[in-house]
Design a protein around this motif. Structure first.
Motif, PDB file in Angstrom:
ATOM      1  N   ASP A 146      -3.758  11.745  -6.023  1.00 32.31           N
ATOM      2  CA  ASP A 146      -4.400  11.759  -4.574  1.00 32.31           C
ATOM      3  C   ASP A 146      -4.924  12.940  -4.297  1.00 32.31           C
ATOM      4  OD1 ASP A 146      -1.944  13.203  -4.896  1.00 32.31           O
ATOM      5  OD2 ASP A 146      -1.356  13.035  -2.996  1.00 32.31           O
ATOM      6  N   THR A 198       0.854   7.175  -6.439  1.00 32.51           N
ATOM      7  CA  THR A 198      -0.455   7.944  -6.664  1.00 32.51           C
ATOM      8  C   THR A 198      -0.091   9.375  -6.361  1.00 32.51           C
ATOM      9  OG1 THR A 198      -1.798   6.080  -6.275  1.00 32.51           O
ATOM     10  CG2 THR A 198      -2.613   8.393  -5.936  1.00 32.51           C
ATOM     11  N   GLN A 216       0.873  -1.151  -0.045  1.00 35.76           N
ATOM     12  CA  GLN A 216      -0.023  -0.099  -0.060  1.00 35.76           C
ATOM     13  C   GLN A 216       0.763   1.341  -0.038  1.00 35.76           C
ATOM     14  OE1 GLN A 216      -3.219   0.143  -0.252  1.00 35.76           O
ATOM     15  NE2 GLN A 216      -3.058   2.378  -0.707  1.00 35.76           N
ATOM     16  N   ASP A 236       0.400   4.028  -2.663  1.00 36.12           N
ATOM     17  CA  ASP A 236       0.386   5.829  -2.237  1.00 36.12           C
ATOM     18  C   ASP A 236       1.310   6.655  -2.826  1.00 36.12           C
ATOM     19  OD1 ASP A 236      -1.753   4.795  -0.796  1.00 36.12           O
ATOM     20  OD2 ASP A 236      -0.502   4.717   1.469  1.00 36.12           O
TER      21      ASP A 236
END
Length: 305
Positions: free
Chosen positions: A57, A51, A44, A48
Motif C-alpha cells: 500500500d 495489501t 475490499q 486492503d
C-alpha cells in the motif's frame, strides 16, 4: 592479482545493484499479486488488509527504498505465495538446480571436447561433416522441444526413464541431456574452429618439423593455446545452465530454482522473483571472475597486474 580481484568485486556491486533495481520495477509491471492470492468474491476490506500486510500500500519509491535497505541486511523478504522467508526456500531448491546443471555440464564436456578435437583433426572429411551436422542440430533445437521429444520416446514409448520428478539417477538422465545439448554443440563448434586456427600457426609447423610426436603437438601445444576462448564460453555456460534450467526444470517437473522462479512469476511473488534474479546475476558475476583468473593458469603470459 589481489588488486584486480578487489576491483572486479567493486564493479560487481554496481552490476548487482542494477539487476536488483530492474527486477524490482519490472516485476511490478506484471500486475497486482493480491488479486491472485484472494478469491474473486473477497471484500475490499480483505484486499486492503492483505495489501497493507505485505507493504504494497506504500508508494512505489518508498517500497523501493525499503527493498534496498533490506538487501543491505541480506534480507530478501517473505514469499507472498508460501508465507515463508525467501532465502530459506531458495536454499532448499539450490541443491537440485546445482545437481542438474553439474550433470548437464559434465555431459556436454565429455561429448564436446572429443567431438571438437576429432572434427578439427578430420577437417573437411565425412567425419567432420557428420559431427558438424550433429552440432548444428544441437544448437538449432530448443531445449523444451528436445525435452518433450525425449519424454515421448524414452519415457512414454520405451519406458526407460521417468517422465519427470526428482530423486534417483534415472530422474536426472533426461533433463541433463536435454539441458546439455545446446551447450555441447556450442562448445564443440568453438573448440573446433579455435583448434583449426591454432593448427595453422607457425609454431605448430615448427614443432612438427622438429619431429615432435603428433599426440604431443595436439595436447601440449595446439589444445592448450586453443582453450582460452573455449574456457570463456564454458564459464559463461555455467551461469547460463543455471538460468537455462528454468525451461528444463519446468518440462521435467524438476524441483529447482528455475521451476520456483516460473511458479513465482505466475503467482506474482515479487520477493521470490527478485531474490532468484539477484542470485542468478551473482552467479554470472562470480563465474566471470573465476574464468578470468583461470586464464593465467592456462596461459602464463596473461597477467592482471
Amino acid at each position: 592479482m589481489l588488486k584486480y580481484i578487489l576491483k572486479r568485486l567493486f564493479y560487481a556491486v554496481f552490476v548487482l545493484f542494477g539487476a536488483a533495481t530492474l527486477v524490482f520495477f519490472l516485476a511490478r509491471l506484471t500486475g497486482d499479486p493480491i488479486s491472485i492470492m484472494l478469491p474473486p468474491d473477497a471484500s475490499q476490506e480483505q484486499v486492503d488488509q492483505m495489501t497493507a500486510f505485505f507493504g504494497l500500500d506504500k508508494p512505489l519509491l518508498e517500497q523501493y527504498w525499503i527493498y534496498l535497505g533490506n538487501l543491505l541486511r541480506l534480507d530478501f523478504g517473505t514469499s507472498l505465495r508460501y508465507f515463508q522467508p525467501v532465502f530459506g526456500l531458495i536454499m532448499e531448491r539450490i541443491p537440485a538446480t546445482l545437481q542438474l546443471a553439474g550433470a548437464a555440464m559434465l555431459f556436454a564436456l565429455i561429448i564436446a571436447i572429443p567431438a571438437g578435437i576429432i572434427a578439427a583433426l578430420k577437417r573437411n572429411t565425412i567425419v567432420d561433416q557428420g559431427i558438424m551436422v550433429f552440432i548444428v542440430m544441437g544448437q538449432a533445437m530448443p531445449v523444451f522441444w528436445i525435452g518433450i521429444l525425449m519424454i515421448m520416446f524414452f519415457s512414454v514409448q520405451l519406458r526407460w526413464f521417468p517422465t519427470g520428478g526428482y530423486g534417483t539417477f534415472r530422474h536426472l538422465v533426461l533433463p541433463a541431456i536435454a539441458l546439455g545439448m545446446h551447450y555441447l554443440a556450442l562448445t564443440a563448434r568453438l573448440l573446433r574452429s579455435s583448434l583449426i586456427e591454432v593448427m595453422n600457426t607457425d609454431y605448430i609447423r615448427t614443432a612438427r618439423a622438429k619431429g615432435v610426436l603428433p599426440r604431443r603437438v595436439i595436447t601440449r601445444h595446439a589444445l592448450q593455446n586453443s582453450m582460452l576462448p573455449t574456457v570463456t564460453v564454458i564459464g559463461l555456460q555455467i551461469g547460463g545452465l543455471l538460468g537455462g534450467s528454468v525451461v528444463t526444470e519446468t518440462v521435467f517437473a524438476w524441483p529447482g530454482v528455475g521451476q520456483l522462479l516460473i511458479q513465482s512469476i505466475n503467482a506474482r511473488d515479487f520477493p521470490m522473483i527478485q531474490a532468484c534474479i539477484i542470485l542468478l546475476s551473482a552467479v554470472f558475476v562470480l563465474v566471470n571472475l573465476v574464468v578470468d583468473i583461470l586464464y593465467m593458469f592456462i596461459d602464463p603470459r596473461i597477467s592482471y597486474k
